[in-house]
Design a protein around this motif. Structure first.
Motif, PDB file in Angstrom:
ATOM      1  N   LEU A 158       1.230  -0.818  -0.425  1.00  0.00           N
ATOM      2  CA  LEU A 158       0.300   0.079  -0.231  1.00  0.00           C
ATOM      3  C   LEU A 158       0.585   1.553   0.038  1.00  0.00           C
ATOM      4  O   LEU A 158       2.065   1.678   0.385  1.00  0.00           O
ATOM      5  CB  LEU A 158      -0.604  -0.012   1.266  1.00  0.00           C
ATOM      6  CG  LEU A 158      -2.006  -0.769   1.006  1.00  0.00           C
ATOM      7  CD1 LEU A 158      -2.682  -1.051   2.490  1.00  0.00           C
ATOM      8  CD2 LEU A 158      -2.897  -1.127   0.480  1.00  0.00           C
ATOM      9  N   ASN A 177      -4.884   2.975   0.679  1.00  0.00           N
ATOM     10  CA  ASN A 177      -4.790   3.360  -0.963  1.00  0.00           C
ATOM     11  C   ASN A 177      -5.796   4.145  -1.550  1.00  0.00           C
ATOM     12  O   ASN A 177      -5.606   4.700  -2.219  1.00  0.00           O
ATOM     13  CB  ASN A 177      -5.161   2.116  -1.807  1.00  0.00           C
ATOM     14  CG  ASN A 177      -6.569   1.045  -1.233  1.00  0.00           C
ATOM     15  OD1 ASN A 177      -6.787   1.990  -0.829  1.00  0.00           O
ATOM     16  ND2 ASN A 177      -7.018  -0.040  -1.731  1.00  0.00           N
ATOM     17  N   ASP A 184     -10.268   4.293  -1.809  1.00  0.00           N
ATOM     18  CA  ASP A 184     -10.517   3.718  -2.898  1.00  0.00           C
ATOM     19  C   ASP A 184     -11.273   3.406  -3.434  1.00  0.00           C
ATOM     20  O   ASP A 184     -12.496   2.735  -3.099  1.00  0.00           O
ATOM     21  CB  ASP A 184      -9.491   2.337  -2.764  1.00  0.00           C
ATOM     22  CG  ASP A 184      -9.255   1.713  -3.896  1.00  0.00           C
ATOM     23  OD1 ASP A 184      -8.558   2.366  -4.965  1.00  0.00           O
ATOM     24  OD2 ASP A 184      -9.658   0.812  -4.544  1.00  0.00           O
TER      25      ASP A 184
END
Length: 214
Positions: A158, A177, A184
């Motif tokens: 990540l 992320n 995300d």
């Protein structure tokens, strides 16, 4: 659009100066926070999609530019000043060490996309890397602050967008992320990573449902 830096009188809130009159070509300022040191204000410019952004050194008394340094990407990172040097991430252009007085390049570390704020302690620089257009390898890295030589680097699953925190022999990184403005879209994920300062080996990791950005 032009980025602006304001100086206000802390007792009454009245404006002392702003850079609209003193710096004509400053780009939008995204998330770079100014750092004050020895009467000088340091800040980066640009959004995530910008290129050719500058690091600015501003006279804190007048708002006038003392020097600027051109990078090849954006400088969303906040500067860190230590031992007469300025350290700042420059997106796909890696990380720069500049002479804080003159703006001249001391060293340049490339190969990672660095938007995180670097932290320097005990002669070492710690910073995380995310995913950019050119470099897309998330990692945490430790450099020799004097030379820019890589002391250790560990790949991550990540991105590490946030500024690291150092406590004793441990360094803590927020990872994830997502971005500041949205999660995300497919599978949000994040965590808090604790590594050993001397070699970067993981001491523990606490996973979270979404990104830890600061």
């Amino acid at each position: 659009p032009t980025g602006l830096v304001y100086c206000l009188h802390r007792a009454n809130g009245k404006e002392v100066w702003n850079t609209k009159q003193t710096i004509k070509d400053m780009k939008n300022i995204s998330v770079s926070s100014p750092v004050l040191d020895n009467g000088r204000l340091y800040i980066g410019e640009g959004f995530h999609f910008d290129r050719d952004c500058k690091v600015w050194c501003i006279d804190a008394a007048t708002g006038r530019s003392l020097w600027s340094f051109q990078t090849g990407s954006h400088t969303e990172s906040s500067p860190f000043v230590a031992d007469g040097k300025l350290f700042i991430g420059a997106g796909d252009d890696g990380l720069y060490c500049l002479d804080a007085a003159t703006g001249k390049e001391v060293w340049h570390y490339n190969g990672l996309h660095i938007d995180a704020n670097p932290v320097v302690a005990n002669g070492r620089l710690y910073v995380g890397a995310g995913v950019g257009d050119v470099f897309q390898e998330p990692a945490v890295v430790c450099l020799d602050a004097a030379t820019g030589n890589e002391l250790w680097k560990h790949k991550l699953d990540l991105p590490a967008w946030g500024s690291p925190v150092i406590a004793g022999e441990m360094v803590y990184f927020g990872i994830g992320n997502g971005r500041f403005d949205k999660s995300d879209e497919s599978k949000p994920a994040g965590g808090l990573l604790c590594v050993r300062a001397r070699d970067g080996e993981t001491a523990w990791r606490y996973d979270t449902p979404d990104s830890v950005l600061c």
